[in-house]
Design an enzyme around this catalytic site. Sequence first.
Site, PDB file in Angstrom:
ATOM      1  N   CYS A 105       6.358   3.067  -3.260  1.00 23.73           N
ATOM      2  CA  CYS A 105       6.592   1.849  -4.056  1.00 23.73           C
ATOM      3  C   CYS A 105       5.837   1.953  -5.383  1.00 23.73           C
ATOM      4  CB  CYS A 105       6.156   0.609  -3.293  1.00 23.73           C
ATOM      5  SG  CYS A 105       7.199   0.187  -1.878  1.00 23.73           S
ATOM      6  N   ILE A 134       0.831  -1.209   0.000  1.00 22.59           N
ATOM      7  CA  ILE A 134       0.000   0.000   0.000  1.00 22.59           C
ATOM      8  C   ILE A 134       0.869   1.264   0.000  1.00 22.59           C
ATOM      9  CG2 ILE A 134      -1.974  -1.116   1.124  1.00 22.59           C
ATOM     10  CD1 ILE A 134      -1.139   0.416   3.713  1.00 22.59           C
ATOM     11  N   SER A 135       2.155   1.124  -0.242  1.00 22.41           N
ATOM     12  CA  SER A 135       3.063   2.268  -0.190  1.00 22.41           C
ATOM     13  C   SER A 135       2.961   3.124  -1.458  1.00 22.41           C
ATOM     14  CB  SER A 135       4.504   1.794  -0.040  1.00 22.41           C
ATOM     15  OG  SER A 135       5.404   2.848  -0.329  1.00 22.41           O
ATOM     16  N   PRO A 136       2.682   4.429  -1.316  1.00 20.23           N
ATOM     17  CA  PRO A 136       2.645   5.268  -2.514  1.00 20.23           C
ATOM     18  C   PRO A 136       4.007   5.402  -3.164  1.00 20.23           C
ATOM     19  CG  PRO A 136       2.534   6.636  -0.541  1.00 20.23           C
ATOM     20  CD  PRO A 136       2.402   5.202  -0.090  1.00 20.23           C
TER      21      PRO A 136
END
Length: 198
Positions: free
Chosen positions: A15, A11-13
């Site tokens: 990444c 859920i990392s923006p």
Amino acid sequence: MAHIDYYLGTISPWCYLAGNRLEEVAGRHGATITYKPVDLMQLFDRTGGTKPADRHPSRMEMRAQELTRWSDYLGVPFNLKPAHWPVNMAPSSYAVIAAQDAGGDVGGLVQGFLRAVWAEQRDISDDAVIREILAASGFDPALADKGLFIGAETYGRNLEQAVEAGAFGAPFYVVRESGQRFWGQDRLDFLERHLASL
């Protein structure tokens, strides 16, 4: 041949904004990648970080500006406030772990999950969404149900390995041969320079 351990959050923006550049860099230098999804909230707790919900407003305002700048610079669609964020990362992480064991385009699958959150307003903790993304990435949708125990075990082990390797956020890239660490999608050029020197 160099090997990169890629610690990521589904859920990392950041990444998401990395796109497929890691895979391109690795391809140019004959490097291999192990994808290691981790529970970012636990990683923050373990390494002195602060969860987004607990950060000072000035930090969150800067984060919003930077995410918007980077998405515009990279030319990728981006919702600053996605409909389904944050959500439980474990189910999608288990799918990534199972897919890596099965073999195939794991990088494409990771980006499929990230794009679903940040560009498509989809809930990647939902089993039907996970199955759709697996299929769209060329994997058997049944991987969503396979190896859940192993997935959970590996997911926990990835967190321990991240802490031991010095990772404290995502994306975080560690070159095994040298121990060199690179934090952030904006450090991929430095990672490439390092690989070229090996």
